[in-house]
Design a protein around this motif. Structure first.
Motif, mmCIF file in Angstrom:
data_model
loop_
_atom_site.group_PDB
_atom_site.id
_atom_site.type_symbol
_atom_site.label_atom_id
_atom_site.label_comp_id
_atom_site.label_asym_id
_atom_site.label_seq_id
_atom_site.Cartn_x
_atom_site.Cartn_y
_atom_site.Cartn_z
ATOM 1 N N VAL A 101 115.551 -69.381 46.227
ATOM 2 C CA VAL A 101 115.140 -70.389 45.243
ATOM 3 C C VAL A 101 116.285 -70.898 44.378
ATOM 4 C CG1 VAL A 101 112.766 -69.587 45.165
ATOM 5 C CG2 VAL A 101 114.421 -68.607 43.582
ATOM 6 N N GLY A 102 117.446 -70.279 44.454
ATOM 7 C CA GLY A 102 118.571 -70.754 43.657
ATOM 8 C C GLY A 102 118.296 -70.669 42.170
ATOM 9 N N SER A 103 118.747 -71.692 41.439
ATOM 10 C CA SER A 103 118.620 -71.689 39.981
ATOM 11 C C SER A 103 117.358 -72.380 39.477
ATOM 12 C CB SER A 103 119.848 -72.358 39.361
ATOM 13 O OG SER A 103 119.963 -73.709 39.813
ATOM 14 N N THR A 104 116.577 -72.963 40.358
ATOM 15 C CA THR A 104 115.341 -73.637 39.939
ATOM 16 C C THR A 104 114.356 -72.623 39.368
ATOM 17 O OG1 THR A 104 115.606 -75.253 41.729
ATOM 18 C CG2 THR A 104 113.437 -75.104 40.703
ATOM 19 N N PRO A 105 113.741 -72.912 38.210
ATOM 20 C CA PRO A 105 112.698 -72.010 37.700
ATOM 21 C C PRO A 105 111.639 -71.779 38.772
ATOM 22 C CG PRO A 105 113.279 -73.620 36.034
ATOM 23 C CD PRO A 105 113.988 -74.040 37.282
ATOM 24 N N TRP A 106 111.353 -70.525 39.031
ATOM 25 C CA TRP A 106 110.475 -70.171 40.162
ATOM 26 C C TRP A 106 109.497 -69.088 39.747
ATOM 27 C CZ3 TRP A 106 111.117 -65.144 42.434
ATOM 28 C CH2 TRP A 106 110.288 -64.881 43.540
ATOM 29 N N ALA A 107 108.287 -69.214 40.266
ATOM 30 C CA ALA A 107 107.269 -68.182 40.064
ATOM 31 C C ALA A 107 106.584 -67.905 41.386
ATOM 32 C CB ALA A 107 106.246 -68.613 39.021
ATOM 33 N N HIS A 108 106.193 -66.664 41.553
ATOM 34 C CA HIS A 108 105.505 -66.218 42.769
ATOM 35 C C HIS A 108 104.198 -65.560 42.359
ATOM 36 C CE1 HIS A 108 104.473 -63.801 46.242
ATOM 37 N NE2 HIS A 108 104.857 -62.679 45.665
ATOM 38 N N LEU A 109 103.098 -66.031 42.918
ATOM 39 C CA LEU A 109 101.783 -65.448 42.660
ATOM 40 C C LEU A 109 101.330 -64.694 43.900
ATOM 41 C CD1 LEU A 109 100.057 -68.436 40.815
ATOM 42 C CD2 LEU A 109 100.515 -66.181 39.829
ATOM 43 N N ASP A 110 101.242 -63.384 43.788
ATOM 44 C CA ASP A 110 100.741 -62.548 44.877
ATOM 45 C C ASP A 110 99.237 -62.405 44.684
ATOM 46 O OD1 ASP A 110 100.085 -60.566 46.732
ATOM 47 O OD2 ASP A 110 102.035 -59.571 46.515
ATOM 48 N N ILE B 63 102.390 -69.368 46.312
ATOM 49 C CA ILE B 63 101.115 -68.664 46.222
ATOM 50 C C ILE B 63 100.861 -68.008 47.563
ATOM 51 C CG2 ILE B 63 98.685 -68.870 45.598
ATOM 52 C CD1 ILE B 63 100.750 -71.948 45.151
ATOM 53 N N ALA B 64 100.687 -66.686 47.577
ATOM 54 C CA ALA B 64 100.593 -65.998 48.856
ATOM 55 C C ALA B 64 99.790 -64.711 48.771
ATOM 56 C CB ALA B 64 102.006 -65.680 49.369
ATOM 57 N N THR B 65 98.989 -64.470 49.803
ATOM 58 C CA THR B 65 98.365 -63.168 50.003
ATOM 59 C C THR B 65 99.451 -62.288 50.626
ATOM 60 O OG1 THR B 65 97.560 -64.053 52.105
ATOM 61 C CG2 THR B 65 95.994 -63.995 50.283
ATOM 62 N N LEU B 66 100.348 -61.766 49.796
ATOM 63 C CA LEU B 66 101.600 -61.251 50.340
ATOM 64 C C LEU B 66 101.617 -59.754 50.604
ATOM 65 C CD1 LEU B 66 104.140 -62.793 51.196
ATOM 66 C CD2 LEU B 66 105.260 -61.902 49.173
ATOM 67 N N THR B 67 101.129 -58.923 49.659
ATOM 68 C CA THR B 67 101.345 -57.478 49.834
ATOM 69 C C THR B 67 100.134 -56.635 49.455
ATOM 70 O OG1 THR B 67 102.227 -57.122 47.596
ATOM 71 C CG2 THR B 67 103.804 -57.752 49.298
ATOM 72 N N GLY C 85 96.576 -68.793 50.276
ATOM 73 C CA GLY C 85 97.579 -69.500 49.481
ATOM 74 C C GLY C 85 97.621 -70.971 49.855
ATOM 75 N N ALA C 86 97.593 -71.236 51.161
ATOM 76 C CA ALA C 86 97.547 -72.621 51.641
ATOM 77 C C ALA C 86 96.266 -73.304 51.194
ATOM 78 C CB ALA C 86 97.655 -72.632 53.166
ATOM 79 N N ALA C 87 95.141 -72.590 51.302
ATOM 80 C CA ALA C 87 93.851 -73.167 50.892
ATOM 81 C C ALA C 87 93.858 -73.519 49.415
ATOM 82 C CB ALA C 87 92.722 -72.187 51.200
ATOM 83 N N SER C 88 94.539 -72.706 48.600
ATOM 84 C CA SER C 88 94.585 -72.990 47.165
ATOM 85 C C SER C 88 95.384 -74.256 46.884
ATOM 86 C CB SER C 88 95.157 -71.801 46.390
ATOM 87 O OG SER C 88 96.540 -71.632 46.629
ATOM 88 N N VAL C 89 96.420 -74.517 47.673
ATOM 89 C CA VAL C 89 97.174 -75.764 47.501
ATOM 90 C C VAL C 89 96.287 -76.956 47.846
ATOM 91 C CG1 VAL C 89 99.143 -77.126 48.314
ATOM 92 C CG2 VAL C 89 99.417 -74.678 47.858
ATOM 93 N N PRO D 205 94.020 -68.930 43.290
ATOM 94 C CA PRO D 205 94.086 -69.264 41.871
ATOM 95 C C PRO D 205 94.079 -70.771 41.606
ATOM 96 C CG PRO D 205 96.311 -68.938 42.671
ATOM 97 C CD PRO D 205 95.386 -68.862 43.873
ATOM 98 N N VAL D 206 93.140 -71.508 42.231
ATOM 99 C CA VAL D 206 93.074 -72.953 42.002
ATOM 100 C C VAL D 206 92.900 -73.265 40.526
ATOM 101 C CG1 VAL D 206 91.714 -75.045 42.422
ATOM 102 C CG2 VAL D 206 92.239 -73.496 44.319
#
Length: 503
Positions: free
Chosen positions: A439-448, A358-362, A277-281, A466-467
């Protein structure tokens, strides 16, 4: 590797001096009177060449053709997915015989997306990892010419795809490096190198700064290792200061042993990929530096190791996150969400229009979607649709999964505001529900991306996903991306800088 774009027909492609000429042949091929057209038409008629995507016919020293080797490759309907499949079938060809210069010529009308797919596939198929293999041969292919009938119609897509390919290679390179060659400090140095490009700034924070920010969850994960954590903040400023940015947050666990909740030994080496995920950033910012679009983007990377020494956080420990919410750590192998939650809280200070982590999460996401599509979770329908559309355009696919509140029930704790795990059922969803609390009210997306960031087995290695999806999404957020002149050669790649699935 350099890419060039040039006006070519089969007649003129035959005169190009190169080590390898690849002719991409679609269904319904219409032959001309030139030598290559005659060769293609004859091969199809004889049944030696099928135009189905992925079918190839190698030839050698074809009369009146300047290239030493010629490969005819079917691309089916000629659309992006078929072109990618057709070029990927040439992976062995692109390395056999050590070609230094190759020409890829479309034998028919071509869409911009198909040209982009060809660039991505050539880059992917010819990539060679050498960082920790001093005796390995580096990539032989140095220059690739993409030939189409009308370059002007595909120039912008070509330029964008070359920049994306460079970003993907950077992500692959850092993802592939073993943990002792990709420490948090080394990742921070890679980010500093990116800041040498126009409009990119970099700020690096260490343990003292992170402690001052109150990132107790992030610090808890890092306390079991001698490698110091790093919190990396990248900024790309391509628009007016008044324009709110989009924030990308990449999980940067440079090696994940599972901590006290130790992972099984088999395939634990693959946990070097837990920082993809860090590498993709990093890869996205590489592409932004090349493209210079009119948009503001912030990249945040919490980077550390997760190891089980005497100081390591223990199951049952309660920590206080930057948001002030307390977390009972029931499983130390669910560490990615702990470093991300503090980074998500930090992201709010930029008042962004959207936050995407962006995370290799689960491992649960791998079971659900395999290696074809990344898992997508979002609190905003428009954001989710934009990411899915970008993924389709970039051939870097994702699939939206639910965020029903009922899935958060398992995160309840008797001893803290929440637990960091909720059991095995719906594991990828409950992990996303945990992150949503920050994340509060900010539009948020999570990519696993646990299923898509790397491959195992004989093909073991990072994919750079996902670059492509992310850069495509960012470009779609600005109506006037700055593109270089159509025929300008691409800048050389700097990608040589410098599992158990994740939880």
């Amino acid at each position: 590797m350099n890419f060039d774009l040039k006006a070519l027909t089969l007649s003129t492609a035959a005169t190009e001096k190169c080590d390898l000429l690849i002719v991409l042949v679609p269904d319904g091929f219409t032959a001309g009177s030139d030598a290559l057209s005659t060769l293609v038409a004859g091969a199809i008629k004889a049944g030696d060449l099928q135009t189905k995507a992925g079918k190839i016919l190698p030839c050698y020293q074809v009369p009146t053709v300047a290239a030493r080797r010629v490969v005819l490759a079917g691309i089916g309907d000629g659309l992006a997915a078929s072109v990618r499949q057709g070029v990927q079938a040439l992976a062995g060809t692109l390395s056999t015989g050590a070609p230094k210069r190759a020409v890829v010529c479309f034998a028919g009308p071509v869409e911009a997306s198909a040209v982009a797919a060809a660039v991505a596939a050539v880059s992917q198929a010819s990539y060679v990892y050498t960082a920790t293999k001093p005796k390995a041969e580096a990539r032989s292919l140095q220059r690739v010419l993409i030939g189409v009938a009308n370059p002007a119609s595909v120039a912008e897509a070509f330029h964008q795809s070359v920049a994306i390919a460079t970003g993907v290679e950077l992500a692959r390179e850092w993802g592939n490096r073993p943990g002792n060659h990709a420490t948090p400090t080394m990742l921070a140095n890679a980010a500093k190198e990116l800041a040498k490009q126009p409009n990119i700034q970099c700020k690096i924070m260490g343990p003292a700064e992170v402690n001052k920010l109150g990132m107790g969850a992030f610090m808890a994960v890092a306390q079991g290792t001698h490698e110091e954590l790093r919190f990396i903040e990248l900024r790309y400023n391509g628009a007016a200061k008044s324009q709110a940015p989009i924030v990308l947050v990449g999980k940067g666990i440079t090696f994940d042993s599972g901590g006290i909740s130790l992972k099984p030994g088999a395939e634990m080496d693959e946990m070097k990929f837990d920082m993809c995920g860090a590498a993709s950033v990093l890869g996205v910012f590489q592409a932004l530096g090349e493209l210079q679009p009119e948009i503001n983007v912030v990249g945040l990377i919490p980077a550390c190791e997760n190891l089980p020494d005497a100081r390591a956080v223990k199951p049952g420990d309660v920590v206080t996150s930057m948001s002030g919410q307390t977390i009972e750590i029931l499983n130390t192998d669910a560490e990615g969400r702990l470093i991300l939650c503090d980074a998500l809280t930090y992201a709010a200070r930029f008042k962004p229009t959207a936050i995407i982590d962006i995370a290799t999460l689960t491992g649960a996401c791998v079971i659900a979607l395999g290696s074809v599509r990344s898992g997508l979770f979002a609190t905003n329908d428009a954001l989710a649709q934009s990411l899915q559309t970008a993924g389709e355009a970039a051939q870097d696919l994702c699939w939206r999964l639910p965020l029903d509140d009922d899935y958060a029930e398992g995160l309840k704790s008797n001893f803290a505001d929440m637990a960091n795990v909720a059991g095995r059922p719906g594991g990828s969803i409950t992990a996303a529900k945990f992150l949503q609390k920050f994340v509060g009210s900010t539009p948020w997306a999570h990519l696993d991306i646990a299923g898509t960031a790397w491959k195992g087995g004989a093909a073991k290695g990072a994919t750079g996903r996902p670059v492509g999806l992310l850069v495509q999404y960012l470009l779609q957020q600005t109506s006037t991306p700055k593109a270089a002149a159509p025929a300008k050669p691409a800048r050389p790649s700097r990608a040589k800088a410098s599992t158990p699935r994740a939880a």
